[in-house]
Enzyme design. Structure first.
Site, PDB file in Angstrom:
ATOM      1  CG  ASP A  85      -7.395 -11.702   0.456  1.00 29.82           C
ATOM      2  OD1 ASP A  85      -7.901 -10.740   0.026  1.00 29.82           O
ATOM      3  OD2 ASP A  85      -7.130 -12.384   0.151  1.00 29.82           O
ATOM      4  CG  HIS A 113      -3.941  -9.569   0.305  1.00 29.72           C
ATOM      5  ND1 HIS A 113      -5.326  -9.603  -0.674  1.00 29.72           N
ATOM      6  CD2 HIS A 113      -3.753  -8.530  -0.668  1.00 29.72           C
ATOM      7  CE1 HIS A 113      -5.267  -8.806  -1.740  1.00 29.72           C
ATOM      8  NE2 HIS A 113      -3.991  -8.033  -1.445  1.00 29.72           N
ATOM      9  CG  ASP A 172      -4.743  -4.400  -1.381  1.00 32.43           C
ATOM     10  OD1 ASP A 172      -4.130  -3.203  -1.550  1.00 32.43           O
ATOM     11  OD2 ASP A 172      -5.864  -4.393  -2.404  1.00 32.43           O
ATOM     12  CG  ASP A 231      -2.540  -5.580  -3.076  1.00 25.10           C
ATOM     13  OD1 ASP A 231      -2.022  -5.820  -2.027  1.00 25.10           O
ATOM     14  OD2 ASP A 231      -2.956  -5.680  -4.327  1.00 25.10           O
ATOM     15  NE  ARG A 290       0.267  -2.761 -12.702  1.00 26.20           N
ATOM     16  CZ  ARG A 290      -1.504  -2.255 -13.893  1.00 26.20           C
ATOM     17  NH1 ARG A 290      -0.872  -1.486 -14.969  1.00 26.20           N
ATOM     18  NH2 ARG A 290      -1.805  -2.944 -13.478  1.00 26.20           N
ATOM     19  CG  HIS A 295       2.023  -6.519 -13.125  1.00 22.92           C
ATOM     20  ND1 HIS A 295       2.657  -7.322 -11.513  1.00 22.92           N
ATOM     21  CD2 HIS A 295       1.361  -5.915 -11.961  1.00 22.92           C
ATOM     22  CE1 HIS A 295       1.359  -7.221 -11.314  1.00 22.92           C
ATOM     23  NE2 HIS A 295       0.388  -6.672 -11.664  1.00 22.92           N
ATOM     24  CB  CYS A 303      -0.106 -10.145  -2.084  1.00 29.60           C
ATOM     25  SG  CYS A 303      -0.193  -8.063  -3.712  1.00 29.60           S
ATOM     26  CE1 TYR A 304       0.607  -4.902  -6.062  1.00 34.35           C
ATOM     27  CE2 TYR A 304       1.963  -6.831  -7.253  1.00 34.35           C
ATOM     28  CZ  TYR A 304       1.303  -6.030  -6.786  1.00 34.35           C
ATOM     29  OH  TYR A 304      -0.076  -5.472  -8.131  1.00 34.35           O
ATOM     30  CE  LYS A 337      -3.260  -0.290 -10.742  1.00 42.51           C
ATOM     31  NZ  LYS A 337      -3.504  -0.671 -11.332  1.00 42.51           N
TER      32      LYS A 337
END
Lengths: 402, 323
Positions: free
Chosen positions: A347, A350, A340, A287, A281, A228, A289-290, A284
């Protein structure tokens, strides 16, 4: 191999989507295709402007957020220091900072989150927690005044962190709380910033980190969990901190049994072609944030390899251009802030990590350019200048030079 | 969260109300107030925000204290009273998790309850708790089959109970894979439990790996672009090593690898642009020493997968150094 193939921004995204459209319709694919369509919608929008960072709007959103947080943030009542950190770090990356009054309010607020037994909790009256302690310490470093850093009660902090240590090298995030690599990372990051690393504190940490690797190379939150992005960043960044400590005290590298090559292969395959951003991951969705967790991880692995000069290992950077495309073109919100992915609301979390990821992207562009975001210390995710200020204040001799 | 449906939504409070409730609850914790009035405040806050970790500590303290108290003051009704206590605690976390399936402290509270139950109640009772735990995980995985908390919890429950991985767990994972080949968490879970289940039976393990190769090839031929199956396939070809043992106990011989090479070539006829098939083929050719053909594959990959261009370039250079 022609150079033009490298520039994905000129690549036909539509063809990537159509190539994948005819797939066996598991739920996973339906969700993935949905995201891809939302991206293509933006691509086809004739009113879409040029890719640019809407600095002023983001700054306004962040300053506003300091004044008043909307109802939905009641879910973050146990994470108030995080709100401070997300906001001040995002502002810092935009070359801005809280006003004097705002800064005073932040310092007071964080001070009220500090437990009489050491460490910072989610809010006044809450038990101290490693994650909120990390956020509070970083936020205070970013405010960057001696008054801010004086808030931290170092002795109590050290004893409290030590009290959370488990025999296997991991840390509980709070008394009677769960143990996972977030705890370990936050404990080491805070100790690293405040000059509190000791043999006692780091014992067995490297063994625990090595135990987190799954068959695909990624690190999970606990032994036996799947790879992750967030946890892989935490684990590897913690290993790098341990390495700094070992170099300073033992003049050698930290012993570990992590397969870094396999971790690297796992993480470089997290950048998605059509979107340009990173997934957390395998299988998935993308996003924003990654952008930091995975992008930062790649940068750290790159740094590790250069430092250790192991010719067997790949020194590889990701496509900064594509990551930038994802963030600027698909994730910026009107009125400021990042989301995201398309379809989600903005938000502060993010916003912080999108901007952090953008800074990483800017260090990984094929061609150099002006007006880049400032550089980050990847180990703790605060600007290099804030790290240096804190290191000097806490009398740290271990500082990571890039 | 992505595609996750929620359970029953309790009515929201406005933020001012919530803030005063939370303040009240934290005060009650500070004063160790375990009156029923205190409970209703604390539980209301937890219902609205299960991440309020301090309040889970409130519950932990209450559980531990009550067990001690009942044991001393009313030992004859100990079992009945304490079983009820656990039921209400489990219910509270269950409601929290159905609403917030990833709330760390709610999952952690269940671990705490299981451990305490094991040390204070007879097996006839706590066995039910453990059995139900797996059912809860299964339900939450129905809502979101990638919820790693749910998967990890299944392992931890076994650890606490002191049992090894069972065949039932393997069946559970197999079902999940058949339900959705792209469920990477299920493939991952499989990679964890196989070495534990068969670690000391090499022949049986070999047989299971052969079966898994057939299973994963089904997935690959159904959906060649799916990373899940490819990563698992790669692991099998390495001899399915446990993460905690650097060398596999299996014999992965050239015969087996040559067979899989022809599988890859079969797939590439149907899907010539399949990146993972090309990369896997590259690794096999490299292992067999066919460097010329291997390098051609890298060139293809650099065009098909430009994001990983640097990686393929490095592999090329590494190969050239060898030849």
């Amino acid at each position: 191999m022609s150079e033009t193939e490298w520039k994905l921004s000129s690549r036909d995204l539509e063809s990537l989507y159509l190539q994948n459209e005819d797939t066996y319709p598991t739920e996973t694919y339906l969700l993935q295709r949905q995201v891809e369509r939302s991206i293509l919608k933006i691509e086809h929008d004739k009113l879409r402007g040029e890719d640019r960072l809407n600095r002023d709007e983001h700054r306004e959103y962040l300053h506003q957020s300091l004044q008043q947080l909307p109802t939905s943030y009641q879910a973050l009542d146990a994470s108030q220091p995080w709100l401070c950190y997300w906001i001040v770090h995002a502002l810092d990356l935009l070359g801005d900072k809280p006003t004097e009054e705002e800064a005073k309010g932040i310092v007071e607020h964080l001070s009220s989150c500090q437990s009489p037994h050491g460490g910072f909790g989610g809010g006044y009256g809450q038990v101290a927690h490693l994650a909120t302690t990390y956020a509070a310490v970083c936020a205070l470093c970013i405010v960057g005044t001696p008054e801010a850093l004086q808030v931290i009660q170092l002795d109590k902090l050290y004893n409290w962190i030590l009290s959370l240590k488990n025999e296997d090298g991991s840390f509980r995030v709070t008394e009677q709380g769960e143990s996972d690599v977030r705890g370990l990372y936050c404990a080491l990051a805070v100790a690293y910033i405040c000059g509190l690393l000791t043999h006692e504190l780091v014992e067995n940490c490297s063994t625990y980190i090595s135990s987190l690797q799954s068959f695909d190379g990624g690190l999970g939150g606990e032994p036996f969990n799947e790879g992750h992005g967030g946890y892989s960043y935490c684990g590897f960044a913690a290993l790098c901190i341990l390495n700094e400590y070992w170099q300073a005290t033992e003049n050698q590298s930290v012993p570990h049994s992590l397969d870094i090559k396999r971790l690297q292969f796992w993480v470089i395959n997290r950048q998605l072609e059509l979107e340009g951003g990173f997934q957390g991951r395998v299988n998935k969705l993308v996003d924003s944030c990654y952008s930091f967790w995975q992008g930062g991880l790649i940068a750290l692995i790159d740094y590790w390899i250069r430092k250790h000069s192991q010719s067997d290992q790949v020194s590889f950077k990701f496509s900064g251009e594509d990551l930038e495309r994802y963030l600027l073109r698909y994730c910026q919100c009107r009125g400021g802030g990042f989301r995201d992915k398309p379809g989600k609301p903005r938000d502060l979390y993010h916003t912080c990590y999108a901007l952090s990821g953008l800074s990483v992207a800017h260090q990984n562009l094929k061609e150099s350019r002006s007006s880049l975001l400032p550089k980050i210390n990847y180990l703790v995710n605060i600007r290099v200048e804030r790290w240096e200020f804190a290191a000097a204040y806490f009398g740290n001799k271990n500082s990571l030079t890039s | 969260m992505h595609g996750v449906s929620s359970y029953v939504e309790p009515p929201e409070e406005d933020s001012t109300k919530f803030i005063s409730l939370a303040k009240d609850a934290l005060n009650r914790w500070k004063q160790q107030d375990f009156s029923s009035e205190a409970f209703s405040v604390v539980n209301r806050v937890l219902e609205l925000n299960p991440d309020e970790y301090t309040l889970w500590n409130y519950h932990k303290r209450f559980v531990v204290d009550k067990i001690e108290r009942v044991r001393q003051e009313d030992p004859s009704s100990f079992q009945e009273v304490i079983e009820q206590l656990f039921e209400s605690e489990f219910n509270l976390t269950q409601r929290a998790l159905y609403r917030h399936p990833k709330a760390y402290s709610a999952w952690q509270h269940r671990i705490f309850l299981l451990k305490v139950a094991k040390s204070s109640l007879p097996p006839t009772i706590y066995d039910n708790f453990f059995k139900r735990e797996l059912e809860i995980c299964a339900k939450l995985l129905d809502l979101d089959d990638r919820n790693f908390h749910g998967w990890a919890h299944r392992m931890r429950v076994g650890e606490i109970k002191g049992i090894q991985i069972t065949r039932e767990e393997l069946d559970f994972v197999t079902d999940r894979i058949y339900a959705n080949f792209s469920n990477y968490s299920a493939w991952h879970h499989r990679s964890r439990i196989l070495p534990v289940l068969f670690g000391d039976q090499p022949e049986e393990y070999n047989r299971v790996i052969q079966e898994d190769l057939e299973l994963v090839k089904q997935a690959i031929f159904t959906e060649p672009e799916d990373q899940s199956a490819w990563f698992y396939f790669g692991w099998l070809l390495r001899g399915a090593p446990s993460s905690h043992a650097p060398v596999s106990i299996l014999d992965v011989d050239n015969e087996m690898l040559k067979k899989e090479l022809s599988t890859l070539e079969e797939l590439l006829v149907l899907e010539p642009k399949c990146k993972y098939a090309l990369l896997m083929k590259f690794h096999l050719l490299y292992q067999f020493g066919e460097l010329g053909n291997a390098e051609a594959l890298l060139t293809q990959l650099q065009i098909l997968d430009p994001l990983r261009n640097g990686y393929y370039q490095h592999l090329k250079e590494k190969m050239r150094q060898k030849s």
